[in-house]
Write an enzyme that holds these catalytic residues in place. Structure first.
Site, PDB file in Angstrom:
ATOM      1  N   TYR A 198       5.609  17.400  55.496  1.00 13.98           N
ATOM      2  CA  TYR A 198       6.540  16.437  56.110  1.00 13.98           C
ATOM      3  C   TYR A 198       6.561  15.110  55.353  1.00 13.98           C
ATOM      4  O   TYR A 198       7.622  14.531  55.135  1.00 13.98           O
ATOM      5  CB  TYR A 198       6.141  16.216  57.577  1.00 13.98           C
ATOM      6  CG  TYR A 198       6.965  15.152  58.284  1.00 13.98           C
ATOM      7  CD1 TYR A 198       8.253  15.423  58.751  1.00 13.98           C
ATOM      8  CD2 TYR A 198       6.457  13.866  58.495  1.00 13.98           C
ATOM      9  CE1 TYR A 198       9.005  14.448  59.389  1.00 13.98           C
ATOM     10  CE2 TYR A 198       7.208  12.888  59.130  1.00 13.98           C
ATOM     11  CZ  TYR A 198       8.473  13.181  59.582  1.00 13.98           C
ATOM     12  OH  TYR A 198       9.218  12.212  60.211  1.00 13.98           O
ATOM     13  N   VAL A 219      13.960   4.919  57.533  1.00  9.11           N
ATOM     14  CA  VAL A 219      13.282   3.619  57.536  1.00  9.11           C
ATOM     15  C   VAL A 219      13.117   2.973  56.159  1.00  9.11           C
ATOM     16  O   VAL A 219      12.700   1.828  56.077  1.00  9.11           O
ATOM     17  CB  VAL A 219      11.888   3.648  58.219  1.00  9.11           C
ATOM     18  CG1 VAL A 219      11.998   3.742  59.707  1.00  9.11           C
ATOM     19  CG2 VAL A 219      11.014   4.711  57.632  1.00  9.11           C
ATOM     20  N   SER A 265      13.914   9.517  57.259  1.00  9.96           N
ATOM     21  CA  SER A 265      14.526  10.340  58.309  1.00  9.96           C
ATOM     22  C   SER A 265      15.828  11.026  57.902  1.00  9.96           C
ATOM     23  O   SER A 265      16.269  11.947  58.588  1.00  9.96           O
ATOM     24  CB  SER A 265      14.783   9.499  59.558  1.00  9.96           C
ATOM     25  OG  SER A 265      13.604   9.386  60.294  1.00  9.96           O
ATOM     26  N   TYR A 272      19.232   6.948  65.619  1.00 13.41           N
ATOM     27  CA  TYR A 272      18.178   6.755  66.623  1.00 13.41           C
ATOM     28  C   TYR A 272      18.812   6.332  67.963  1.00 13.41           C
ATOM     29  O   TYR A 272      19.896   6.768  68.306  1.00 13.41           O
ATOM     30  CB  TYR A 272      17.141   5.715  66.179  1.00 13.41           C
ATOM     31  CG  TYR A 272      16.689   5.815  64.757  1.00 13.41           C
ATOM     32  CD1 TYR A 272      16.122   6.989  64.274  1.00 13.41           C
ATOM     33  CD2 TYR A 272      16.802   4.751  63.880  1.00 13.41           C
ATOM     34  CE1 TYR A 272      15.676   7.073  62.968  1.00 13.41           C
ATOM     35  CE2 TYR A 272      16.356   4.829  62.575  1.00 13.41           C
ATOM     36  CZ  TYR A 272      15.793   5.994  62.122  1.00 13.41           C
ATOM     37  OH  TYR A 272      15.366   6.085  60.841  1.00 13.41           O
ATOM     38  N   LYS A 330      15.701  14.669  57.561  1.00  7.84           N
ATOM     39  CA  LYS A 330      15.675  15.540  58.752  1.00  7.84           C
ATOM     40  C   LYS A 330      16.940  16.399  58.860  1.00  7.84           C
ATOM     41  O   LYS A 330      16.908  17.520  59.367  1.00  7.84           O
ATOM     42  CB  LYS A 330      15.518  14.689  60.020  1.00  7.84           C
ATOM     43  CG  LYS A 330      14.162  13.988  60.130  1.00  7.84           C
ATOM     44  CD  LYS A 330      14.153  12.970  61.260  1.00  7.84           C
ATOM     45  CE  LYS A 330      12.804  12.255  61.349  1.00  7.84           C
ATOM     46  NZ  LYS A 330      12.813  11.146  62.329  1.00  7.84           N
TER      47      LYS A 330
END
Ligand code: GLN
Length: 309
Positions: free
Chosen positions: A193, A263, A65, A245, A68
């Site tokens: 992705y 993660v 992540s 998160y 991102k």
């Protein structure tokens, strides 16, 4: 006060490492389960080029992540703010990163922010290029420039493992395709992705990227403006509001820095005008954040007065 030596960081790593036993490795992507949950590493990169590190520093890990933030920067550079935020929102969700719930209830139907999986998939969809390979190469070139490491690439085994098992992400794509948020073939987007998430590096590379963001997008060594300052500001703001998160609020109180986790156990911190930080500790808490990494950042925030608030 700034960090003065690797020895200082080693002591903090040793203390934080005790937390690893209370967490768990992410295994919903089968290849991630192969990581060693006792590992912990940290790097700190100052704008004057000084760099301190400790722990298992040569270990590579996949961004997951954390990528991102970088795909968001590239999509904003490709399309501008208005286009991007017409399609992806700017609000935290309070839900787990892979939740599908708000895609249905939010009207008009668009992902709430670029840091949850739905939003990140929609952002990756926006990266310009003639093919998946071309878009991937553009993203890799961008990340190589930010890190100053020309050899950065993605981990094929981890990308493939997520491609084979990422059915929840696939369902987010199909939902968004139905609602016109994306319009490319779902398997193409999944391909790009999963490769994006599997881009790997070590803490020294990632801390340097954190430092570029901290310096409003300017390369700390050459001064080159790699990311326009207003886009770097948007990235750091999302890191504060949604980067950890649904633990972002507590993190803002306990640590108080823009940060993004993944993660695989990575965390990138970017402290405006001060420094970049990277941590990797694959043992995660129940929200998916590195459990020892959080402890380490809390201690660093206190010792080096890092909180922005
Ligand atoms: N590749 C992962 C996924 O989409 C990234 C999630 C994460 O790091 N939180 O599930």
């Amino acid at each position: 006060m700034q960090c003065q030596s690797n020895t200082e960081l080693e002591a903090l790593v040793e203390e934080a490492k005790q937390q690893t036993q209370h967490g768990k490795i992410a295994d919903y992507i089968p290849a991630l389960a192969l990581a060693d949950e006792d590992k912990l590493s940290v790097a700190l990169y100052y704008p004057d080029g000084r760099c301190y590190s400790a722990g298992d520093i040569d270990e590579n890990f996949t961004l997951q992540s954390i990528s991102k933030v970088l795909s968001l920067a590239l999509a904003l550079m490709d399309h501008g703010e208005e286009y991007v935020f017409d399609r992806v929102g700017q609000e935290p969700t309070g839900d787990p990163f892979n939740s599908i719930a708000k895609l249905e209830t939010n009207k008009p139907s668009k992902p709430l922010n670029p840091m949850i999986n739905a939003g990140a998939l929609a952002i990756t969809h926006m990266i310009k290029g003639d093919s998946v390979e071309d878009r991937l190469q553009r993203l890799l070139a961008f990340i190589r420039k930010l890190s100053g490491n020309k050899s950065i690439t993605y981990n094929h085994m981890i990308a493939q493992s997520e491609l084979e098992t990422g059915h929840l992400n696939r369902s987010l794509c199909y939902f968004m395709k139905q609602h016109g948020v994306i319009n490319e073939p779902v398997e193409e987007l999944m391909d790009l992705y999963t490769k994006q998430c599997a881009i790997e590096m070590n803490c020294l590379d990632l801390a340097r990227i954190g430092c570029v963001l901290a310096m409003d997008g300017a390369d700390p060594v050459s001064g080159e403006q790699i990311i326009p300052w207003d886009i770097a500001r948007i990235c750091k703001t999302f890191m504060v509001t949604c980067g950890m998160y649904n633990a972002s609020g507590e993190f803002a109180i306990k640590v108080g820095i823009p940060a993004k986790s993944g993660v695989a156990g990575g965390i990138m911190g970017s402290i405006p005008k001060k420094c970049g930080i990277a941590i990797c500790g694959p043992s995660l808490d129940d929200k998916g954040n590195s459990i020892a990494g959080l402890k380490l950042l809390e201690m660093m925030s206190k010792n080096y007065s890092l909180s922005m608030f």
